[in-house]
Design a protein around this motif. Structure first.
Motif, PDB file in Angstrom:
ATOM      1  N   MET A   1       0.835  -1.197   0.000  1.00 35.57           N
ATOM      2  CA  MET A   1       0.000   0.000   0.000  1.00 35.57           C
ATOM      3  C   MET A   1       0.874   1.252   0.000  1.00 35.57           C
ATOM      4  O   MET A   1       2.025   1.232   0.425  1.00 35.57           O
ATOM      5  N   ILE A   2       0.299   2.309  -0.524  1.00 37.31           N
ATOM      6  CA  ILE A   2       0.932   3.628  -0.487  1.00 37.31           C
ATOM      7  C   ILE A   2      -0.102   4.605   0.066  1.00 37.31           C
ATOM      8  O   ILE A   2      -1.211   4.709  -0.466  1.00 37.31           O
ATOM      9  N   SER A   3       0.247   5.291   1.126  1.00 35.42           N
ATOM     10  CA  SER A   3      -0.689   6.234   1.733  1.00 35.42           C
ATOM     11  C   SER A   3      -0.720   7.536   0.942  1.00 35.42           C
ATOM     12  O   SER A   3       0.184   7.831   0.145  1.00 35.42           O
ATOM     13  N   LEU A   4      -1.750   8.324   1.180  1.00 37.39           N
ATOM     14  CA  LEU A   4      -1.849   9.629   0.538  1.00 37.39           C
ATOM     15  C   LEU A   4      -0.678  10.517   0.955  1.00 37.39           C
ATOM     16  O   LEU A   4      -0.134  11.280   0.144  1.00 37.39           O
ATOM     17  N   GLU A   5      -0.262  10.405   2.208  1.00 37.28           N
ATOM     18  CA  GLU A   5       0.859  11.208   2.691  1.00 37.28           C
ATOM     19  C   GLU A   5       2.149  10.837   1.961  1.00 37.28           C
ATOM     20  O   GLU A   5       2.960  11.704   1.622  1.00 37.28           O
ATOM     21  N   ALA A   6       2.349   9.536   1.707  1.00 33.10           N
ATOM     22  CA  ALA A   6       3.547   9.098   0.986  1.00 33.10           C
ATOM     23  C   ALA A   6       3.517   9.589  -0.459  1.00 33.10           C
ATOM     24  O   ALA A   6       4.557   9.940  -1.030  1.00 33.10           O
ATOM     25  N   MET A   7       2.333   9.619  -1.063  1.00 34.60           N
ATOM     26  CA  MET A   7       2.204  10.140  -2.423  1.00 34.60           C
ATOM     27  C   MET A   7       2.571  11.615  -2.470  1.00 34.60           C
ATOM     28  O   MET A   7       3.307  12.069  -3.356  1.00 34.60           O
ATOM     29  N   ARG A   8       2.064  12.379  -1.510  1.00 33.96           N
ATOM     30  CA  ARG A   8       2.381  13.809  -1.458  1.00 33.96           C
ATOM     31  C   ARG A   8       3.880  14.031  -1.256  1.00 33.96           C
ATOM     32  O   ARG A   8       4.485  14.911  -1.878  1.00 33.96           O
ATOM     33  N   SER A   9       4.470  13.238  -0.387  1.00 33.85           N
ATOM     34  CA  SER A   9       5.896  13.378  -0.115  1.00 33.85           C
ATOM     35  C   SER A   9       6.714  13.140  -1.378  1.00 33.85           C
ATOM     36  O   SER A   9       7.673  13.870  -1.664  1.00 33.85           O
ATOM     37  N   TYR A  10       6.331  12.140  -2.154  1.00 36.57           N
ATOM     38  CA  TYR A  10       7.042  11.845  -3.406  1.00 36.57           C
ATOM     39  C   TYR A  10       6.902  12.999  -4.393  1.00 36.57           C
ATOM     40  O   TYR A  10       7.885  13.449  -4.987  1.00 36.57           O
ATOM     41  N   LEU A  11       5.687  13.494  -4.567  1.00 32.93           N
ATOM     42  CA  LEU A  11       5.457  14.577  -5.522  1.00 32.93           C
ATOM     43  C   LEU A  11       6.190  15.851  -5.125  1.00 32.93           C
ATOM     44  O   LEU A  11       6.577  16.644  -5.987  1.00 32.93           O
ATOM     45  N   PRO A  69      -5.026   5.260  -2.512  1.00 31.62           N
ATOM     46  CA  PRO A  69      -4.295   5.246  -1.236  1.00 31.62           C
ATOM     47  C   PRO A  69      -4.769   4.111  -0.333  1.00 31.62           C
ATOM     48  O   PRO A  69      -5.968   3.900  -0.150  1.00 31.62           O
ATOM     49  N   GLY A  70      -3.803   3.361   0.195  1.00 33.74           N
ATOM     50  CA  GLY A  70      -4.120   2.291   1.128  1.00 33.74           C
ATOM     51  C   GLY A  70      -4.536   0.979   0.498  1.00 33.74           C
ATOM     52  O   GLY A  70      -4.747  -0.010   1.210  1.00 33.74           O
ATOM     53  N   ALA A  71      -4.665   0.915  -0.828  1.00 35.40           N
ATOM     54  CA  ALA A  71      -5.092  -0.318  -1.496  1.00 35.40           C
ATOM     55  C   ALA A  71      -3.932  -1.313  -1.581  1.00 35.40           C
ATOM     56  O   ALA A  71      -2.764  -0.961  -1.395  1.00 35.40           O
ATOM     57  N   ASP A  72      -4.272  -2.566  -1.875  1.00 38.01           N
ATOM     58  CA  ASP A  72      -3.287  -3.645  -1.936  1.00 38.01           C
ATOM     59  C   ASP A  72      -2.617  -3.674  -3.309  1.00 38.01           C
ATOM     60  O   ASP A  72      -3.278  -3.911  -4.326  1.00 38.01           O
ATOM     61  N   ARG A  74       0.471  -5.482  -3.594  1.00 37.85           N
ATOM     62  CA  ARG A  74       1.533  -6.468  -3.450  1.00 37.85           C
ATOM     63  C   ARG A  74       1.785  -7.166  -4.784  1.00 37.85           C
ATOM     64  O   ARG A  74       0.846  -7.397  -5.560  1.00 37.85           O
ATOM     65  N   PRO A  75       3.030  -7.533  -5.071  1.00 41.74           N
ATOM     66  CA  PRO A  75       3.341  -8.195  -6.347  1.00 41.74           C
ATOM     67  C   PRO A  75       2.561  -9.485  -6.571  1.00 41.74           C
ATOM     68  O   PRO A  75       2.341  -9.887  -7.714  1.00 41.74           O
ATOM     69  N   THR A  76       2.114 -10.135  -5.485  1.00 40.10           N
ATOM     70  CA  THR A  76       1.429 -11.424  -5.599  1.00 40.10           C
ATOM     71  C   THR A  76      -0.086 -11.294  -5.748  1.00 40.10           C
ATOM     72  O   THR A  76      -0.785 -12.306  -5.832  1.00 40.10           O
ATOM     73  N   ARG A  77      -0.606 -10.074  -5.785  1.00 42.61           N
ATOM     74  CA  ARG A  77      -2.058  -9.894  -5.870  1.00 42.61           C
ATOM     75  C   ARG A  77      -2.580 -10.340  -7.239  1.00 42.61           C
ATOM     76  O   ARG A  77      -1.811 -10.518  -8.193  1.00 42.61           O
ATOM     77  N   ALA A  78      -3.889 -10.492  -7.343  1.00 47.72           N
ATOM     78  CA  ALA A  78      -4.509 -10.754  -8.644  1.00 47.72           C
ATOM     79  C   ALA A  78      -4.368  -9.496  -9.502  1.00 47.72           C
ATOM     80  O   ALA A  78      -4.735  -8.398  -9.067  1.00 47.72           O
ATOM     81  N   SER A 106       3.665  -2.224  -8.379  1.00 44.59           N
ATOM     82  CA  SER A 106       3.873  -3.258  -7.368  1.00 44.59           C
ATOM     83  C   SER A 106       4.565  -2.615  -6.173  1.00 44.59           C
ATOM     84  O   SER A 106       5.596  -1.951  -6.328  1.00 44.59           O
ATOM     85  N   VAL A 107       3.981  -2.810  -4.987  1.00 47.54           N
ATOM     86  CA  VAL A 107       4.520  -2.228  -3.760  1.00 47.54           C
ATOM     87  C   VAL A 107       4.830  -3.370  -2.794  1.00 47.54           C
ATOM     88  O   VAL A 107       3.920  -3.973  -2.225  1.00 47.54           O
ATOM     89  N   ALA A 108       6.110  -3.664  -2.635  1.00 50.17           N
ATOM     90  CA  ALA A 108       6.511  -4.759  -1.750  1.00 50.17           C
ATOM     91  C   ALA A 108       6.606  -4.308  -0.300  1.00 50.17           C
ATOM     92  O   ALA A 108       6.353  -5.090   0.621  1.00 50.17           O
TER      93      ALA A 108
END
Length: 308
Positions: A1-11, A69-72, A74-78, A106-108
């Motif tokens: 998952m990637i939070s909204l805060e992490a997205m803002r920090s990256y941008l 934000p917050g969704a799954d 993972r590399p192993t997801r469908a 993919s977010v490990a």
């Protein structure tokens, strides 16, 4: 998952023009309000090859999955299926010799945007492609010899509402991933509108109206975006670009006057032939622009979208 805060920090480290992010998102809302939202793609990127004798000979267009934000992730997801409308859009690009890809993240490690990776499948082809690591081997593109720090900037993203962050983060992260691997000339695809007659790549800008004694009222388009629209026109086929203007009276207040549009065919017919200095850009400075008379634009509303 990637939070909204992490997205803002990256941008905040990417140095991109966040005012343009808001204009694109506001346009998407305006189109959705007319009932035509399903005809509009997400934003993407178009990249061309570089190098003497190879410049512009190869091109790809990529569309990222918009992360929630917050969704799954993972590399192993469908793995998800690409949006149905994107198949048709990418088929049009394919017919013009531009390979098109739908890219998924993919977010490990949770909230670790730096280690986030991408996979992609090619669309617009008459067979089902499998997801592969992206960017993999891109024919005609020059690999980057050494790493470059694309995340060295400090950008204020506080002006961007939460709802607009995920799409911009998804596109920007994909841009950096591609730029980190290959040297290319890259530009945003503000969106693709799937009309009744044609497929329309969009160039969306926020503009104040200026006046010229020879042209009357006009809008300016920077030379770079003009050449990109000309590139689509040279490929032609079923691509008929639109230049979209969010007209405002005051760059500070940004109060909407009207959404306006012009097809590239009409833009090329009526634009001034001589490149001139002038026109307030979205970053606030002046740049070399092509001037297009305002009277050649039409108001963009539900009826206009239905006629395209």
């Amino acid at each position: 998952m990637i939070s909204l805060e992490a997205m803002r920090s990256y941008l905040s480290t990417s140095g991109r023009d966040q005012r343009h992010t808001m204009v694109r998102a506001e346009f998407r809302g305006a189109v959705a309000a007319t009932g035509h939202g399903s005809c509009l793609s997400s934003t993407g990127l178009i990249a061309r090859s570089t190098g003497a004798g190879n410049f512009g000979h190869h091109a790809i267009v990529v569309f990222p999955q918009i992360m929630e934000p917050g969704a799954d992730y993972r590399p192993t997801r469908a793995l998800p299926n690409p949006p149905i409308g994107l198949h048709t859009i990418c088929s049009t690009f394919r017919q013009l010799g531009i390979q098109s890809y739908f890219c998924i993240p993919s977010v490990a490690v949770a909230n670790d945007s730096i280690s986030m990776t991408w996979r992609a499948k090619e669309l617009g082809i008459p067979w089902e492609d499998a997801y592969q690591d992206f960017p993999g081997k891109l024919a005609g593109f020059q690999p980057r010899g050494r790493r470059y720090n694309f995340l060295r900037n400090h950008t204020d993203v506080s002006i961007v509402p939460d709802a607009y962050i995920p799409e911009e983060f998804s596109k920007e992260h994909l841009r950096v991933a591609l730029s980190d691997r290959y040297i290319s000339e890259m530009s945003d695809v503000d969106g693709i509108f799937w009309g009744r007659q044609y497929t329309y790549p969009l160039e969306i800008k926020e503009k104040t109206c200026n006046r010229d004694p020879r042209l009357g009222e006009y809008f300016g388009l920077d030379v770079g975006p003009f050449v990109k629209l000309a590139h689509y026109a040279a490929k032609r086929g079923n691509l008929h670009s639109l230049f979209i203007v969010r007209e405002i009276a005051d760059p500070e207040a940004r109060e909407l006057v009207a959404w306006r549009y012009i097809t590239f065919d009409r833009l090329a017919q009526f634009a001034s032939w001589v490149q001139q200095q002038g026109g307030r850009g979205m970053t606030g400075g002046n740049s070399a622009v092509v001037k297009i008379p305002k009277c050649e634009f039409e108001v963009l509303d539900a009826n206009a979208l239905a006629s395209l």
